[in-house]
Design a protein around this motif. Structure first.
Motif, PDB file in Angstrom:
ATOM      1  N   GLN A  23      35.395  49.876  70.235  1.00 19.47           N
ATOM      2  CA  GLN A  23      35.289  51.117  71.003  1.00 19.47           C
ATOM      3  C   GLN A  23      35.857  52.328  70.274  1.00 19.47           C
ATOM      4  N   LYS A  24      36.994  52.164  69.621  1.00 25.71           N
ATOM      5  CA  LYS A  24      37.696  53.312  69.044  1.00 25.71           C
ATOM      6  C   LYS A  24      37.418  53.528  67.557  1.00 25.71           C
ATOM      7  N   ARG A  53      42.321  41.992  67.353  1.00 28.87           N
ATOM      8  CA  ARG A  53      41.262  41.013  67.555  1.00 28.87           C
ATOM      9  C   ARG A  53      41.773  39.587  67.690  1.00 28.87           C
ATOM     10  N   ASP A 113      46.177  48.472  76.359  1.00 27.39           N
ATOM     11  CA  ASP A 113      45.006  48.958  75.636  1.00 27.39           C
ATOM     12  C   ASP A 113      45.159  48.693  74.140  1.00 27.39           C
ATOM     13  N   ASP A 114      46.361  48.939  73.612  1.00 27.52           N
ATOM     14  CA  ASP A 114      46.622  48.645  72.200  1.00 27.52           C
ATOM     15  C   ASP A 114      46.458  47.156  71.923  1.00 27.52           C
ATOM     16  N   ALA A 120      35.912  45.878  73.048  1.00 27.86           N
ATOM     17  CA  ALA A 120      37.069  46.776  72.990  1.00 27.86           C
ATOM     18  C   ALA A 120      37.568  46.953  71.558  1.00 27.86           C
ATOM     19  N   LEU A 121      37.341  45.948  70.712  1.00 24.72           N
ATOM     20  CA  LEU A 121      37.747  46.058  69.313  1.00 24.72           C
ATOM     21  C   LEU A 121      37.013  47.191  68.613  1.00 24.72           C
ATOM     22  N   ASN A 151      42.961  45.980  71.400  1.00 23.91           N
ATOM     23  CA  ASN A 151      42.325  46.384  70.153  1.00 23.91           C
ATOM     24  C   ASN A 151      42.704  45.488  68.980  1.00 23.91           C
TER      25      ASN A 151
END
Length: 183
Positions: free
Chosen positions: A38-39, A28, A22-23, A35-36, A26
């Motif tokens: 999302q957080k 790019r 997941d990390d 996903a970049l 993130n």
């Protein structure tokens, strides 16, 4: 008892591998990936809220992401959060309904920086797995009601589980590096 310790360690290691992947997602690459974004935290009515909860995202082109807020009143805050997001460098524009974020081309130097970031995240994940192994080994050593041979067998199984999870992180790391360095 030994199987319980091993099962718990295996589950925690699996979660560490998933967190590492997941990390990695993130960080790019040359393509715009939802996903970049999302957080990214957006100040939504006074509370920091992840962008993924405030808007739908799609990427019609390789380096462009279209963000459609569920609440049009949050448009400006979402735009501000994207502009201020570290390591993105996205140029942002809105038409009052949607936001278009365009990522710049990655230079060779920037790609190498991202590879260093990914390697650091991978090493952190490996450290996490080693800490889980250490705790499980301590738990195995603390078992009084089983024989030394069974504990040694359990430790050998623990090492195999640890190696398989570290290999999974290495594989994910290699894929991400190749993706980052791809021009």
């Amino acid at each position: 008892m030994i199987s319980d310790v091993l099962a718990e360690a295996k589950e925690k290691m699996h979660k560490s591998v998933e967190a590492a992947k997941d990390d990695f997602s993130n960080v790019r690459t040359g393509r715009a990936n939802p996903a970049l974004f999302q957080k990214i935290l957006v100040d939504y009515y006074g509370s920091p809220t992840p962008l993924g909860q405030l808007a739908g995202m799609s990427n019609p082109e390789a380096r462009t992401l279209v963000i459609t807020p569920y609440d049009k009143g949050a448009l400006r805050e979402i735009e501000r959060a994207i502009v201020n997001a570290p390591n993105l460098g996205a140029s942002v524009g809105n038409d009052g309904v949607i936001i278009r974020a365009t990522l710049p081309e990655l230079t060779e130097e920037r790609r190498k920086e991202f590879v260093k970031i990914v390697r650091a995240k991978g090493e952190d994940a490996k450290i996490s797995i080693r800490n889980i192994r250490r705790k499980a080994k301590d738990d195995l050593d603390a078992l009084k009601e089983v024989g030394d041979d069974e504990v040694a067998r359990g430790e050998k199984d623990l090492e195999a589980i640890t190696k398989s999870h570290i290999d999974a992180i290495d594989d994910a790391l290699k894929k991400k590096e190749a993706e980052l360095l791809e021009v």
